[in-house]
Design an enzyme around this catalytic site. Structure first.
Site, PDB file in Angstrom:
ATOM      1  N   HIS A 475     117.516 -13.786  53.454  1.00  0.00           N
ATOM      2  CA  HIS A 475     118.919 -13.814  53.886  1.00  0.00           C
ATOM      3  C   HIS A 475     119.119 -12.926  55.123  1.00  0.00           C
ATOM      4  O   HIS A 475     119.645 -13.360  56.144  1.00  0.00           O
ATOM      5  CB  HIS A 475     119.811 -13.342  52.737  1.00  0.00           C
ATOM      6  CG  HIS A 475     121.273 -13.289  53.067  1.00  0.00           C
ATOM      7  ND1 HIS A 475     122.165 -14.234  52.628  1.00  0.00           N
ATOM      8  CD2 HIS A 475     121.995 -12.417  53.814  1.00  0.00           C
ATOM      9  CE1 HIS A 475     123.375 -13.941  53.083  1.00  0.00           C
ATOM     10  NE2 HIS A 475     123.299 -12.839  53.809  1.00  0.00           N
ATOM     11  N   GLU A 476     118.673 -11.685  55.017  1.00  0.00           N
ATOM     12  CA  GLU A 476     118.868 -10.752  56.137  1.00  0.00           C
ATOM     13  C   GLU A 476     118.082 -11.203  57.365  1.00  0.00           C
ATOM     14  O   GLU A 476     118.540 -11.044  58.490  1.00  0.00           O
ATOM     15  CB  GLU A 476     118.495  -9.327  55.727  1.00  0.00           C
ATOM     16  CG  GLU A 476     119.351  -8.746  54.600  1.00  0.00           C
ATOM     17  CD  GLU A 476     120.854  -8.901  54.815  1.00  0.00           C
ATOM     18  OE1 GLU A 476     121.304  -8.932  55.973  1.00  0.00           O
ATOM     19  OE2 GLU A 476     121.588  -9.009  53.812  1.00  0.00           O
ATOM     20  N   HIS A 479     120.132 -13.586  59.396  1.00  0.00           N
ATOM     21  CA  HIS A 479     121.037 -12.899  60.337  1.00  0.00           C
ATOM     22  C   HIS A 479     120.242 -12.374  61.529  1.00  0.00           C
ATOM     23  O   HIS A 479     120.679 -12.466  62.674  1.00  0.00           O
ATOM     24  CB  HIS A 479     121.723 -11.708  59.650  1.00  0.00           C
ATOM     25  CG  HIS A 479     122.777 -12.082  58.656  1.00  0.00           C
ATOM     26  ND1 HIS A 479     123.844 -12.906  58.962  1.00  0.00           N
ATOM     27  CD2 HIS A 479     122.945 -11.723  57.360  1.00  0.00           C
ATOM     28  CE1 HIS A 479     124.613 -13.028  57.883  1.00  0.00           C
ATOM     29  NE2 HIS A 479     124.085 -12.334  56.898  1.00  0.00           N
ATOM     30  N   HIS A 482     119.382 -15.063  64.009  1.00  0.00           N
ATOM     31  CA  HIS A 482     120.598 -15.442  64.741  1.00  0.00           C
ATOM     32  C   HIS A 482     120.784 -14.468  65.920  1.00  0.00           C
ATOM     33  O   HIS A 482     121.138 -14.866  67.023  1.00  0.00           O
ATOM     34  CB  HIS A 482     121.789 -15.347  63.781  1.00  0.00           C
ATOM     35  CG  HIS A 482     122.968 -16.186  64.164  1.00  0.00           C
ATOM     36  ND1 HIS A 482     124.149 -16.138  63.479  1.00  0.00           N
ATOM     37  CD2 HIS A 482     123.158 -17.082  65.157  1.00  0.00           C
ATOM     38  CE1 HIS A 482     125.010 -16.986  64.023  1.00  0.00           C
ATOM     39  NE2 HIS A 482     124.432 -17.564  65.050  1.00  0.00           N
TER      40      HIS A 482
HETATM   41 ZN   LIG Z   1     124.870 -12.048  54.937  1.00  0.00          ZN
END
Ligand SMILES: [Zn+2]
Length: 690
Positions: A475-476, A479, A482
């Protein structure tokens, strides 16, 4: 000559080996003074406002302040010391004040508007246009266009709102810290795991009491609800938690002082007044201005539609649970305080495996390597070990390259330790910007709180991750990618900068999906002692358990989102209807589990009353629709060929990941998917497809 302050050295990566608490105040003061000087120069009349003579110098000056303060905040989060905390708290008000004043500077606002109306605007890149549009929007939403008297009222509203909102969270915190449930006899704790009992024993001992002490902090109260065989105990802790900071609270040392009932009404009134001052019908409209969703009506119908689709599955979940509780646990009537308990027992019965068993297959080096290989394959990049000054010996540093060219770098700080804030997060150390052939590459902090490697006979054993931890890591990294794989040249909209709040979780939730792919797991697992990959049979059980009670969980998220929307949309805070009546109405219509009448969940709903989620709680589900739909494109491609998957990865990189905030999220999504988002993939992934 005095040695240069390392916090003021922007020539390369942050000098974590040299930065000390004593550097903070002089550096921040210097940067504040420099930024203020630039701002006052820019306030002077200009014959012609342009990007180069106005936006660029303003951005340049404030970026350095932001970067230096970012380093200080980061250190405060990961290596908290009394000296650092003191200097952080001392400098924070000055920094906040600078940004607040900047956001309300009318001269700058007028210049942004002049630039927006100038002939130059049409000649600027879409990214630059978007930065100017965002700035004009933010000034306007900050009340910069209001006549003097209303502007004053607007400022009063902000001040009061901040004070009441702080009070709201203090009440929740104080009540949470205050309540204690003391269990004298260990026999009453039948069913509760040994580690939970040991923690409760230690808590009691610390206060010089005999027995076991439980509190309303999640790691203390939730296991009691989940495991305690004694029903009265579950009821007692449920009641305390569901009534804290409310008129129904009992067993707390203060009641009226901590009651948030009036604070909720005050906050809703202030928000309503702010909305009307700004010319909107309600606060939900205000909240949605910078978001991807177009209108409160669109959000409400999205939520109602999701509720309707989830309902049959939720009904089935509930029927099963009731039947199991009746037949196996002797609970004829399933009460609110029985639900986590019965659910836990049903889950154990149905999917006979433990998180502990799964964990043996996820040693850290194998997981990190698997993650890197997936990223390299999907996005055609290389991840290599790199070196840089770090804040702790456990921190590692890496670089991302494509065809030998540096794209971005990141710090990886995986383990929990004293002085480090809990949770996991991605933060930017530096954003991408470029002009001509001068490129500033992005740098990210990736921070987690996993268990550190144990040392056996002087040798460090690889840390073992739970599957949940693996998901968190992915998940991290979503980010992080991105932020780092952006190709946008303008700092204000590169990476995650300027991405709509309700779309920012798309890349992160997207990455989570790979943690459930057999092809990925097979190569990312090796048993701690045997070295065997994850057995297919265990994987099948994990997959089966993935959507346990997903109908009920979805319906619960929808209920919270809907009551948040209605309180900010069609509830009249100045009228005679109570907040409780609005909540009851939403539940009557959409919920299957109606909490007891004493439940005052809203009195501790910090997300919407003390966080940034007012009329925004829906964002969680909204972004999940997007990420599931994007992932579905990969599933479709995988069914065709590796080449199709590679092509989809390239398109995702080009249309979504790398464009950041340079265009609306809906435009990026549509460019990738060839159509608007559909809810189908989310339903299918949650086991709720027909
Ligand atoms: Zn998040």
């Amino acid at each position: 000559m005095t040695e240069q302050n390392p916090l003021l050295d922007f020539s390369g990566l942050p000098r974590f080996d040299a930065i000390k608490a004593e550097h903070v105040t002089p550096a921040i003061d210097t940067l504040l003074a420099q930024s203020r000087a630039v701002v006052s120069q820019l306030e002077a009349p200009q014959a012609q406002v342009s990007w180069d003579n106005f936006v660029a110098p303003l951005e340049q000056a404030t970026e350095l302040l932001g970067r230096a303060w970012g380093i200080v905040s980061h250190l405060n989060n990961v290596v908290d010391t009394p000296e650092l905390r003191a200097t952080y708290n001392e400098n924070q008000p000055k920094v906040t004040e600078f940004w607040t004043a900047l956001g309300q500077n009318e001269v700058l606002f007028a210049k942004y508007k002049a630039l927006r109306a100038s002939a130059e605007f049409a000649t600027l890149s879409p990214a630059r246009q978007r930065i100017i549009d965002n700035a004009v929007r933010d000034f306007r939403m900050g009340g910069a266009e209001l006549p003097a008297e209303q502007k004053e009222r607007y400022a009063e509203i902000q001040e009061q709102h901040a004070a009441v909102s702080t009070r709201f969270s203090e009440n929740v915190l104080d009540a949470t810290n205050d309540f204690k449930l003391l269990v004298a006899d260990e026999a009453d704790l039948a069913g509760v795991p040994a580690d939970v009992k040991a923690a409760a024993r230690a808590a009691a001992e610390k206060e010089g009491k005999a027995g076991y002490e439980f509190s309303l902090h999640f790691p203390s109260y939730f296991p009691l609800l989940q495991f305690a065989d004694k029903r009265e105990l579950r009821e007692a802790i449920y009641r305390a938690n569901a009534t804290k900071a409310s008129d129904q609270a009992e067993g707390f040392s203060k009641k009226d002082d901590w009651d948030n009932t009036a604070n909720i009404v005050t906050l809703l009134k202030l928000r309503d007044e702010e909305a009307k001052l700004l010319g909107y019908r309600n606060f939900a409209e205000v909240s949605l201005v910078p978001k991807m969703a177009q209108s409160p009506e669109q959000v409400i119908s999205f939520l109602e539609d999701l509720a309707q689709r989830a309902r049959p599955y939720a009904q089935q979940d509930l029927d099963e649970l009731k039947q199991f509780a009746r037949e196996e646990l002797g609970l004829d009537e399933l009460k609110a305080w029985d639900i986590p308990y019965a659910s836990e027992k049903l889950q154990e019965r149905r999917y006979a495996f433990s998180a502990q068993e799964v964990k043996q297959y996820f040693p850290e080096p194998k997981v990190v390597d698997g993650l890197f290989r997936l990223i390299q394959r999907l996005f055609n990049v290389d991840i290599k070990t790199d070196s840089a000054p770090v804040w702790h010996p456990d921190v590692r540093f890496f670089r991302i390259e494509r065809a030998g060219k540096l794209i971005g770098q990141f710090y990886l700080d995986l383990y929990a330790r004293a002085g480090k804030s809990g949770g996991a997060w991605m933060d930017d150390a530096r954003g991408r910007r470029a002009s001509g052939d001068k490129v500033q590459t992005p740098v990210a902090y990736l921070t987690c709180n996993f268990t550190e490697p144990a040392v056996v006979d002087g040798v460090a054993q690889p840390s073992l991750f739970t599957h949940d931890e693996v998901i968190t890591l992915f998940h991290e990294f979503g980010h992080g990618l991105h932020h780092m794989l952006t190709v946008v040249d303008e700092l204000g909209v590169s990476g995650i900068a300027g991405v709509e709040w309700d779309a920012v979780e798309l890349p992160s939730q997207f990455m989570e999906n790979f943690c459930w792919e057999w092809d990925v797991l097979e190569h990312m697992t090796a048993h701690a002692t045997t070295g065997e990959p994850l057995p297919r049979a265990l994987y099948d059980k994990m997959l089966a358990a993935k959507n346990f009670q997903s109908g009920l969980q979805t319906l619960r998220q929808v209920e919270f989102s809907l009551l948040d929307m209605h309180l900010h949309y069609d509830y009249d805070a100045n009228g005679s209807q109570s907040v409780q009546a609005v909540i009851d109405g939403v539940r009557q219509q959409f919920a299957l589990i109606i909490p007891p009448a004493f439940n005052r969940f809203q009195n501790s709903f910090g997300h919407i009353f003390a966080g940034g989620y007012a009329a925004g709680y829906y964002s969680y589900k909204w972004a999940e629709v997007l990420s599931a739909d994007v992932y579905a494109a990969f599933e479709e491609a995988q069914a065709i060929s590796p080449a199709a998957t590679a092509e989809t990865g390239k398109r995702y990189l080009e249309e979504i990941l790398s464009v950041g905030g340079s265009r609306p999220a809906l435009e990026s999504f549509t460019a990738f998917r060839g159509r608007e988002p559909s809810i189908d993939a989310l339903l299918r992934h949650s086991g709720m497809a027909a």
